[in-house]
Write a protein that holds these residues in place. Sequence first.
Motif, PDB file in Angstrom:
ATOM      1  N   ASP A 206       0.863  -1.177   0.000  1.00 53.92           N
ATOM      2  CA  ASP A 206       0.000   0.000   0.000  1.00 53.92           C
ATOM      3  C   ASP A 206       0.902   1.230   0.000  1.00 53.92           C
ATOM      4  OD1 ASP A 206      -1.791   2.022   0.481  1.00 53.92           O
ATOM      5  OD2 ASP A 206      -2.900   0.920   2.018  1.00 53.92           O
ATOM      6  N   LEU A 207       1.295   1.661  -1.209  1.00 52.35           N
ATOM      7  CA  LEU A 207       2.262   2.760  -1.297  1.00 52.35           C
ATOM      8  C   LEU A 207       1.682   4.063  -0.767  1.00 52.35           C
ATOM      9  CD1 LEU A 207       3.889   2.016  -4.772  1.00 52.35           C
ATOM     10  CD2 LEU A 207       4.954   1.782  -2.530  1.00 52.35           C
ATOM     11  N   LYS A 208       0.349   4.165  -0.788  1.00 51.18           N
ATOM     12  CA  LYS A 208      -0.254   5.431  -0.360  1.00 51.18           C
ATOM     13  C   LYS A 208      -0.059   5.708   1.124  1.00 51.18           C
ATOM     14  CE  LYS A 208      -4.618   6.576  -0.801  1.00 51.18           C
ATOM     15  NZ  LYS A 208      -5.889   7.076  -1.372  1.00 51.18           N
ATOM     16  N   ILE A 209       0.094   4.656   1.932  1.00 57.13           N
ATOM     17  CA  ILE A 209       0.333   4.892   3.366  1.00 57.13           C
ATOM     18  C   ILE A 209       1.569   5.783   3.550  1.00 57.13           C
ATOM     19  CG2 ILE A 209       1.251   3.706   5.432  1.00 57.13           C
ATOM     20  CD1 ILE A 209      -0.995   1.829   5.383  1.00 57.13           C
ATOM     21  N   ASN A 210       2.567   5.632   2.669  1.00 61.47           N
ATOM     22  CA  ASN A 210       3.762   6.472   2.762  1.00 61.47           C
ATOM     23  C   ASN A 210       3.436   7.951   2.568  1.00 61.47           C
ATOM     24  OD1 ASN A 210       5.797   4.321   2.980  1.00 61.47           O
ATOM     25  ND2 ASN A 210       5.037   3.754   0.968  1.00 61.47           N
ATOM     26  N   LEU A 211       2.563   8.234   1.572  1.00 60.38           N
ATOM     27  CA  LEU A 211       2.159   9.625   1.354  1.00 60.38           C
ATOM     28  C   LEU A 211       1.330  10.114   2.539  1.00 60.38           C
ATOM     29  CD1 LEU A 211       1.071   9.753  -2.417  1.00 60.38           C
ATOM     30  CD2 LEU A 211       3.219  10.536  -1.401  1.00 60.38           C
ATOM     31  N   GLU A 212       0.486   9.226   3.098  1.00 62.58           N
ATOM     32  CA  GLU A 212      -0.368   9.632   4.220  1.00 62.58           C
ATOM     33  C   GLU A 212       0.467   9.958   5.450  1.00 62.58           C
ATOM     34  OE1 GLU A 212      -4.357   7.173   2.795  1.00 62.58           O
ATOM     35  OE2 GLU A 212      -3.604   6.885   4.824  1.00 62.58           O
ATOM     36  N   THR A 213       1.543   9.194   5.666  1.00 57.58           N
ATOM     37  CA  THR A 213       2.424   9.471   6.805  1.00 57.58           C
ATOM     38  C   THR A 213       3.071  10.848   6.632  1.00 57.58           C
ATOM     39  OG1 THR A 213       2.834   7.125   7.125  1.00 57.58           O
ATOM     40  CG2 THR A 213       4.426   8.621   8.112  1.00 57.58           C
ATOM     41  N   LEU A 214       3.503  11.154   5.412  1.00 56.86           N
ATOM     42  CA  LEU A 214       4.082  12.487   5.167  1.00 56.86           C
ATOM     43  C   LEU A 214       3.032  13.570   5.376  1.00 56.86           C
ATOM     44  CD1 LEU A 214       6.376  11.812   2.093  1.00 56.86           C
ATOM     45  CD2 LEU A 214       7.108  12.439   4.397  1.00 56.86           C
ATOM     46  N   SER A 215       1.817  13.302   4.920  1.00 55.14           N
ATOM     47  CA  SER A 215       0.726  14.272   5.092  1.00 55.14           C
ATOM     48  C   SER A 215       0.507  14.561   6.571  1.00 55.14           C
ATOM     49  CB  SER A 215      -0.552  13.722   4.454  1.00 55.14           C
ATOM     50  OG  SER A 215      -1.658  14.523   4.791  1.00 55.14           O
ATOM     51  N   PHE A 216       0.541  13.502   7.389  1.00 57.11           N
ATOM     52  CA  PHE A 216       0.383  13.642   8.842  1.00 57.11           C
ATOM     53  C   PHE A 216       1.408  14.636   9.397  1.00 57.11           C
ATOM     54  CE2 PHE A 216       1.998  12.231  13.006  1.00 57.11           C
ATOM     55  CZ  PHE A 216       0.857  12.297  13.781  1.00 57.11           C
ATOM     56  N   TYR A 217       2.677  14.485   8.988  1.00 54.09           N
ATOM     57  CA  TYR A 217       3.720  15.371   9.517  1.00 54.09           C
ATOM     58  C   TYR A 217       3.572  16.795   8.980  1.00 54.09           C
ATOM     59  CZ  TYR A 217       5.896  11.388  11.745  1.00 54.09           C
ATOM     60  OH  TYR A 217       6.121  10.312  12.549  1.00 54.09           O
ATOM     61  N   ILE A 218       3.189  16.919   7.695  1.00 51.21           N
ATOM     62  CA  ILE A 218       2.966  18.265   7.153  1.00 51.21           C
ATOM     63  C   ILE A 218       1.838  18.946   7.925  1.00 51.21           C
ATOM     64  CG2 ILE A 218       2.224  19.608   5.150  1.00 51.21           C
ATOM     65  CD1 ILE A 218       3.245  17.375   3.346  1.00 51.21           C
ATOM     66  N   ALA A 219       0.755  18.188   8.182  1.00 47.94           N
ATOM     67  CA  ALA A 219      -0.427  18.762   8.836  1.00 47.94           C
ATOM     68  C   ALA A 219      -0.101  19.240  10.249  1.00 47.94           C
ATOM     69  CB  ALA A 219      -1.564  17.730   8.875  1.00 47.94           C
ATOM     70  N   ARG A 220       0.878  18.608  10.898  1.00 48.59           N
ATOM     71  CA  ARG A 220       1.229  18.979  12.269  1.00 48.59           C
ATOM     72  C   ARG A 220       2.361  19.994  12.334  1.00 48.59           C
ATOM     73  NH1 ARG A 220      -0.259  15.329  16.326  1.00 48.59           N
ATOM     74  NH2 ARG A 220       1.726  15.443  17.398  1.00 48.59           N
TER      75      ARG A 220
ATOM     76  N   ARG B  31      -8.610   2.864   7.110  1.00 48.56           N
ATOM     77  CA  ARG B  31      -9.058   1.845   6.154  1.00 48.56           C
ATOM     78  C   ARG B  31     -10.029   0.867   6.822  1.00 48.56           C
ATOM     79  NH1 ARG B  31      -4.850   4.123   4.425  1.00 48.56           N
ATOM     80  NH2 ARG B  31      -3.825   3.859   2.409  1.00 48.56           N
ATOM     81  N   ILE B  89      -6.742  14.374  11.308  1.00 51.17           N
ATOM     82  CA  ILE B  89      -5.423  14.300  11.965  1.00 51.17           C
ATOM     83  C   ILE B  89      -4.327  13.990  10.937  1.00 51.17           C
ATOM     84  CG2 ILE B  89      -4.006  12.907  13.559  1.00 51.17           C
ATOM     85  CD1 ILE B  89      -6.574  12.633  15.304  1.00 51.17           C
ATOM     86  N   LEU B  90      -4.645  13.121   9.982  1.00 55.91           N
ATOM     87  CA  LEU B  90      -3.676  12.760   8.941  1.00 55.91           C
ATOM     88  C   LEU B  90      -3.542  13.856   7.880  1.00 55.91           C
ATOM     89  CD1 LEU B  90      -4.600   8.987   8.527  1.00 55.91           C
ATOM     90  CD2 LEU B  90      -2.317   9.830   9.091  1.00 55.91           C
ATOM     91  N   LEU B  92      -5.709  14.583   5.661  1.00 53.83           N
ATOM     92  CA  LEU B  92      -6.225  14.065   4.389  1.00 53.83           C
ATOM     93  C   LEU B  92      -7.595  14.640   4.056  1.00 53.83           C
ATOM     94  CD1 LEU B  92      -5.198  10.335   4.874  1.00 53.83           C
ATOM     95  CD2 LEU B  92      -4.008  12.101   3.572  1.00 53.83           C
ATOM     96  N   ARG B  96      -3.518  17.043  -1.326  1.00 52.85           N
ATOM     97  CA  ARG B  96      -2.120  17.488  -1.309  1.00 52.85           C
ATOM     98  C   ARG B  96      -1.497  17.175  -2.660  1.00 52.85           C
ATOM     99  NH1 ARG B  96      -0.963  19.291   3.586  1.00 52.85           N
ATOM    100  NH2 ARG B  96      -2.264  18.481   5.274  1.00 52.85           N
ATOM    101  N   GLY B 115      -3.228   3.156  -7.075  1.00 51.38           N
ATOM    102  CA  GLY B 115      -3.111   3.154  -5.620  1.00 51.38           C
ATOM    103  C   GLY B 115      -2.409   4.379  -5.064  1.00 51.38           C
ATOM    104  N   PHE B 121      -4.551  12.789  -2.708  1.00 55.74           N
ATOM    105  CA  PHE B 121      -3.296  13.205  -3.349  1.00 55.74           C
ATOM    106  C   PHE B 121      -3.515  13.415  -4.847  1.00 55.74           C
ATOM    107  CE2 PHE B 121      -2.316  10.710   0.376  1.00 55.74           C
ATOM    108  CZ  PHE B 121      -1.519  11.594   1.069  1.00 55.74           C
ATOM    109  N   PHE B 201      10.806  16.647   6.279  1.00 56.60           N
ATOM    110  CA  PHE B 201      10.421  15.272   6.575  1.00 56.60           C
ATOM    111  C   PHE B 201      10.881  14.392   5.426  1.00 56.60           C
ATOM    112  CE2 PHE B 201       7.063  18.027   8.257  1.00 56.60           C
ATOM    113  CZ  PHE B 201       7.178  17.732   9.607  1.00 56.60           C
ATOM    114  N   LYS B 203      10.874  10.317   4.137  1.00 62.08           N
ATOM    115  CA  LYS B 203      10.475   8.930   4.356  1.00 62.08           C
ATOM    116  C   LYS B 203      11.106   8.078   3.274  1.00 62.08           C
ATOM    117  CE  LYS B 203       6.593   5.932   5.316  1.00 62.08           C
ATOM    118  NZ  LYS B 203       7.561   4.966   5.849  1.00 62.08           N
TER     119      LYS B 203
END
Lengths: 221, 221
Positions: A206-220, B31, B89-90, B92, B96, B115, B121, B201, B203
């Motif tokens: 699930d490559l999108k989880i990687n983008l979502e993790t980055l989004s989390f850090y950008i959002a914070r 998910r 929180i993420l 999303l 982005r 995906g 995104f 950041f 990853k």
Amino acid sequence: MSRNSAVSRPARDPRESVSEATAARLSVYVRCLAALEGEGVDHISSQELAKRFHLNSAQIRKDLATFGEFGTRGVGYATGALKRHLISILGLDRTRRVAIIGAGRLGSALADYGGFRSGGFRIAALFDNDRARIGSKSRAGVPVHDIRRLAEIVALEKIEIGVITVPASAASEVARKCWEAGLKAVLNFAPVRLDPPPDAFLKNVDLKINLETLSFYIARA
Amino acid sequence: MSRNSAVSRPARDPRESVSEATAARLSVYVRCLAALEGEGVDHISSQELAKRFHLNSAQIRKDLATFGEFGTRGVGYATGALKRHLISILGLDRTRRVAIIGAGRLGSALADYGGFRSGGFRIAALFDNDRARIGSKSRAGVPVHDIRRLAEIVALEKIEIGVITVPASAASEVARKCWEAGLKAVLNFAPVRLDPPPDAFLKNVDLKINLETLSFYIARA
């Protein structure tokens, strides 16, 4: 594990069932231990290991305790011995052969990808149903075979892992062909849910989880 | 987090630091909750959620407690409300924009990858230094720009995330260009360790861990 987790396999016995997250952490520990070994660190405690690599020391102890008694009280883990032991637990003490099904851009990129081909794995073959691709080779020299020869070449080349890089619309049929060909472990890049038989391992990437993790850090930030 | 973890960023304040593993689990929870919502399940306890999706209920409660009070004792979590909260929180709850640097096979495959492009995104641009590629478009219509226009187009298109798909030998220079262009979040597919500035950041995608996890299950079968 069920179809809802990323690696799908019915547990035959609860004692045997080790979560995918645990298995992935073993890979991380191997990388950390290899780095320490390279620096000449011969022993390390779970606390030091956790601090150095931003892991959780209780988690490290729990994960390792699943597989035996590794540490010595007051001395910690022997870096090299623990690394070799984890490599053996991960089954990486021998080369495993991999087939990539779908010789399009993603499949041929993965066939030649440095981060995929190195230690422990050998990309033995690509497969496709496109006659323009069959008979060609990837840049790194991986041959592209007719998908109809999958079972034959899997047996001939002793291939254990199949990687699915076909479009989503073709993924279910290709997965079935993999299982019929005796590939018990399948890594699926197609964004579609597959239905493995009880004795097969399926891991969805699930490559999108990687983008979502980055989004989390950008959002914070 | 440090350069040794997959997402590298010095924590400015320990209270702010949420591990990458926690962030990735939030994506998994979203998910799971979406699947439950689709089935008409309006409330679920951490125990039920854990059982259904093979997660750890104490971990779920701990992860969610980091971000507020979500559950109601005896009733559990409200499926839809929790999902929406986690999406927020993420970060999303808005789209982005993403740039992919390296319009070779992996980069152009990712630009068109179902995906990767879906909800949350938008792949706004590809970049390359190869004149044969500059000016072309991916199959899905993502334009390939000259890497020299990175900063200009990042600003113009409000791009927030850079994805590095160049060969390992070029990755460090491309990463530096990303940071200079103001891309604070970078996803790196090149099998090479990059050195992000303190406010960025990073990853690293380690695709081989997926093969190693499958190897672990094969070895235990």
